[in-house]
Design a protein around this motif. Structure first.
Motif, PDB file in Angstrom:
ATOM      1  N   ILE A   1      -0.614 -17.281  -4.017  1.00 50.08           N
ATOM      2  CA  ILE A   1       0.302 -17.408  -4.766  1.00 50.08           C
ATOM      3  C   ILE A   1      -0.143 -16.922  -6.391  1.00 50.08           C
ATOM      4  CG2 ILE A   1       1.987 -18.842  -5.981  1.00 50.08           C
ATOM      5  CD1 ILE A   1       2.379 -18.372  -2.861  1.00 50.08           C
ATOM      6  N   GLY A   2       0.219 -15.864  -6.733  1.00 49.50           N
ATOM      7  CA  GLY A   2      -0.120 -14.949  -7.834  1.00 49.50           C
ATOM      8  C   GLY A   2       0.169 -15.985  -9.118  1.00 49.50           C
TER       9      GLY A   2
ATOM     10  N   MET B   1       5.086 -16.501 -11.292  1.00 51.51           N
ATOM     11  CA  MET B   1       5.931 -17.703 -11.922  1.00 51.51           C
ATOM     12  C   MET B   1       5.959 -17.703 -13.647  1.00 51.51           C
ATOM     13  SD  MET B   1       7.277 -18.817  -9.165  1.00 51.51           S
ATOM     14  CE  MET B   1       8.040 -20.397  -9.360  1.00 51.51           C
ATOM     15  N   PRO B   2       6.828 -18.525 -14.150  1.00 44.74           N
ATOM     16  CA  PRO B   2       6.631 -18.119 -15.699  1.00 44.74           C
ATOM     17  C   PRO B   2       5.422 -19.124 -16.201  1.00 44.74           C
ATOM     18  CG  PRO B   2       8.628 -19.772 -14.916  1.00 44.74           C
ATOM     19  CD  PRO B   2       8.036 -19.017 -13.736  1.00 44.74           C
ATOM     20  N   ASP B   3       4.947 -20.131 -15.626  1.00 52.73           N
ATOM     21  CA  ASP B   3       3.784 -20.724 -16.128  1.00 52.73           C
ATOM     22  C   ASP B   3       2.895 -21.313 -14.988  1.00 52.73           C
ATOM     23  OD1 ASP B   3       4.966 -22.932 -15.606  1.00 52.73           O
ATOM     24  OD2 ASP B   3       6.078 -23.044 -17.550  1.00 52.73           O
ATOM     25  N   VAL B   4       1.939 -21.990 -15.318  1.00 51.09           N
ATOM     26  CA  VAL B   4       1.017 -22.501 -14.392  1.00 51.09           C
ATOM     27  C   VAL B   4       1.414 -23.751 -13.692  1.00 51.09           C
ATOM     28  CG1 VAL B   4      -1.164 -23.945 -14.063  1.00 51.09           C
ATOM     29  CG2 VAL B   4      -0.897 -21.778 -15.264  1.00 51.09           C
ATOM     30  N   ALA B   5       2.472 -24.441 -14.533  1.00 49.97           N
ATOM     31  CA  ALA B   5       3.094 -25.816 -13.930  1.00 49.97           C
ATOM     32  C   ALA B   5       3.872 -25.477 -12.544  1.00 49.97           C
ATOM     33  CB  ALA B   5       3.716 -26.547 -14.961  1.00 49.97           C
TER      34      ALA B   5
ATOM     35  N   ILE C   1       2.125 -24.148  -9.641  1.00 51.07           N
ATOM     36  CA  ILE C   1       1.611 -25.109  -8.792  1.00 51.07           C
ATOM     37  C   ILE C   1       2.790 -25.863  -7.979  1.00 51.07           C
ATOM     38  CG2 ILE C   1       0.585 -27.676  -8.933  1.00 51.07           C
ATOM     39  CD1 ILE C   1      -1.294 -26.578 -11.411  1.00 51.07           C
ATOM     40  N   ASP C   2       4.007 -26.003  -8.720  1.00 45.50           N
ATOM     41  CA  ASP C   2       5.127 -26.576  -8.000  1.00 45.50           C
ATOM     42  C   ASP C   2       5.386 -25.436  -6.762  1.00 45.50           C
ATOM     43  OD1 ASP C   2       5.431 -28.606  -9.485  1.00 45.50           O
ATOM     44  OD2 ASP C   2       7.133 -27.829 -10.517  1.00 45.50           O
ATOM     45  N   LEU C   3       5.361 -24.141  -6.996  1.00 43.39           N
ATOM     46  CA  LEU C   3       5.688 -23.190  -5.756  1.00 43.39           C
ATOM     47  C   LEU C   3       4.900 -23.495  -4.866  1.00 43.39           C
ATOM     48  CD1 LEU C   3       7.380 -20.966  -4.839  1.00 43.39           C
ATOM     49  CD2 LEU C   3       5.992 -19.399  -5.908  1.00 43.39           C
TER      50      LEU C   3
ATOM     51  N   ARG D   1       5.725 -26.543  -2.929  1.00 43.03           N
ATOM     52  CA  ARG D   1       7.055 -26.522  -2.190  1.00 43.03           C
ATOM     53  C   ARG D   1       6.798 -25.705  -0.772  1.00 43.03           C
ATOM     54  NH1 ARG D   1       9.193 -25.282  -6.751  1.00 43.03           N
ATOM     55  NH2 ARG D   1       9.656 -23.162  -6.330  1.00 43.03           N
ATOM     56  N   LEU D   2       5.911 -24.584  -0.868  1.00 49.49           N
ATOM     57  CA  LEU D   2       5.711 -23.788   0.126  1.00 49.49           C
ATOM     58  C   LEU D   2       4.770 -24.506   1.209  1.00 49.49           C
ATOM     59  CD1 LEU D   2       5.013 -20.593  -1.653  1.00 49.49           C
ATOM     60  CD2 LEU D   2       7.084 -20.849  -0.306  1.00 49.49           C
ATOM     61  N   ARG D   3       4.011 -25.213   0.752  1.00 47.21           N
ATOM     62  CA  ARG D   3       2.934 -25.943   1.494  1.00 47.21           C
ATOM     63  C   ARG D   3       3.997 -27.002   2.462  1.00 47.21           C
ATOM     64  NH1 ARG D   3      -1.563 -28.981  -0.305  1.00 47.21           N
ATOM     65  NH2 ARG D   3      -2.386 -28.917   1.515  1.00 47.21           N
TER      66      ARG D   3
END
Ligand SMILES: [Zn+2]
Length: 505
Positions: free
Chosen positions: A154-155, A191-195, A198-200, A203-205
């Motif tokens: 996840i980039g 994604m727009p920021d680090v938080a 991490i959320d994404l 969510r994928l996991r």
């Protein structure tokens, strides 16, 4: 449910040690797992219902791992823009439209399984749609539809989008205002920021928790592309959940010069400070690694991925593979979707990596051994991909990720008995020799045929997507890309001239 299968090759190589090559040993696969290794007849007695796949004239070995690629099923050559310095080449993408992530990833997955690749690491990549999460989900679906295993990075990229820091602000200050406005308007790659990153990832996991063929890692683009606070935040989350970090580092001379200014203590010392240099860390390229870098990476237990064709094509250089191996670095191999002959032939890339590491000095480091190269192709890549239980070896209890390589081309018309068979495989083997590819007990490629999907349709969908994306959404981007690239080239030429005057120690 897949019935039990016995694969019965002429030769079996259970791991990367040539001493363990054996004849007339078969593998019983059941429930996606290697259940037993033994003679064909013993296994048939043990499991009378098993389907026997005789593979005469074939070598069965652990599935290949393409430890660095980006899901690009059409190369830039195919898409109409030439190889160039990495930085200029990346900039060239701005003159093009957005490719269909599913169609393009599916094509590369189909080509990889045809070349014996059972697992791929998908490094950070944005197709540029501005909806990164949808792109990731489409790519994951494409790998799964073909039947591959994928470690999806996840980039994260939150600085240095124009040129590398610390000179990016100065570079932008010198750009015409219309170029600055245009660059500011380009959609966020990730994604727009680090938080949100991490959320994404979590969510994928969660969404893929029942899918054993997918795992997720963080994909910080590289030391000069990610802010220090972001490094620390993702390294902390990765440590808490045992997740991988897959990054590019020291790929080009411009990256080498940028990180020398950003991290005078050394780029790997800096990553270690951030908590980002661990055995779960995978470093793509490392072209400009010094002996000290090799020692630090080896001590940390991190993996380096060699991408020889990409590094030659994008004028990045030749990575010091022999020095890495001498220092004890774990090294894997990848195509970067920019292999030397524009195919996804991982065996060809492995051979190129080995050849480029043959020092012309009588007292130079020894060239990689056949064992080193086989480990790069299988076991080391398996560590890098981070699938629990997937060892990159043929052993009882491991997932059945297997490749049968037809030896006709390797041995015909004559191969002297003094040449060890595996030396000949390294010297002569090609992806085209792959007869059968199995992932988790599922045969995904069988004697030239893609099992899950029709290749002509997959190719047609990718071609249609490329045609539709020939032009950018805003036609003015073509001219602006040309002007931006010219400024970028001048910038790096100026930086390079400064470095040439004061060679780094
Ligand atoms: Zn790459």
């Amino acid at each position: 449910l897949i019935p039990p299968v016995i694969l019965a090759p002429e030769y079996l190589l259970p791991d990367s040690d040539p001493a363990n090559l054996c004849r007339d040993q078969a593998v019983l696969v059941n429930g996606g797992i290697i259940q037993a290794i033994g003679s064909r007849d013993d296994l048939k007695t043990r499991e009378p219902d098993a389907i026997v796949r005789d593979l005469p004239g074939a070598l069965l070995l652990a599935g290949f791992v393409n430890a660095h690629q980006h899901g690009r099923g059409l190369s830039q050559i195919q898409l109409g823009y030439a190889d160039d310095f990495l930085e200029a080449w990346i900039a060239g993408r701005k003159a093009r439209g957005v490719l269909d992530a599913y169609a393009i990833t599916k094509l590369v997955a189909a080509r990889m399984v045809a070349n014996g690749v059972t697992t791929a690491i998908h490094a950070n990549y944005s197709y540029g749609s501005g909806d990164y999460e949808t792109e990731v989900r489409q790519s994951v679906r494409a790998y799964l539809d073909i039947g591959m295993r994928v470690s999806m990075s996840i980039g994260i990229l939150d600085r240095g989008q124009t040129v590398y820091p610390p000179h990016d602000a100065c570079f932008c200050a010198g750009l015409p205002s219309d170029l600055n406005d245009w660059l500011a308007r380009s959609p966020t790659a990730y994604m727009p920021d680090v938080a949100a990153t991490i959320d994404l990832l979590h969510r994928l996991r969660h969404d893929y928790r029942d899918e054993p063929r997918v795992t997720f890692a963080y994909g910080p683009a590289g030391p000069q592309w990610v802010k220090e606070d972001s490094w620390r935040a993702i390294a902390e989350d990765a440590a808490a959940h045992g997740l991988g970090l897959h990054l590019h580092a020291l790929e080009s001379s411009a990256q080498r010069d940028a990180v020398a200014e950003l991290y005078p203590q050394g780029v790997f010392a800096a990553l270690k400070e951030f908590g980002a240099l661990t055995p779960r860390t995978v470093i793509a390229h490392g072209v400009w690694m010094t002996p000290r870098d090799c020692a630090e990476v080896a001590a940390a237990g991190a993996t380096v991925v060699r991408n020889p064709g990409s590094n030659l094509r994008l004028r990045s250089g030749i990575a010091p593979l022999a020095d890495m191996l001498a220092a004890g670095v774990r090294v894997a191999v990848g195509t970067d979707n920019t292999a030397c002959d524009d195919t996804e032939d991982l065996l060809g890339e492995l051979r190129m990596a080995g050849l480029l590491a043959r020092s012309p000095e009588w007292n130079g480091p020894p060239p990689p051994s056949t064992r080193d190269l086989l480990a790069m192709l299988t076991e080391n890549g398996a560590v890098a991909a981070g699938f629990a239980g997937a060892s990159g070896r043929i052993e009882v209890g491991a997932p059945a990720d297997l490749v049968a390589l037809d030896l006709t081309h390797v041995r015909a018309p004559y191969l002297d008995r003094d040449t060890p068979l595996l030396d000949a495989v390294i010297a002569r083997g090609r992806g085209a020799d792959v007869a059968l590819t199995m992932v988790g007990g599922d045969i995904v490629h069988d004697h030239g045929t893609l099992v899950h999907g029709a290749l002509p349709e997959i190719e047609a969908a990718a071609a249609a997507s490329a045609l539709a994306a020939r032009l950018p959404r805003d036609p003015a981007s073509i001219g602006r890309t040309g002007r931006f690239r010219a400024e970028l080239v001048t910038h790096y030429q100026t930086c390079g001239a400064a470095t040439a005057k004061t060679p780094p120690e």
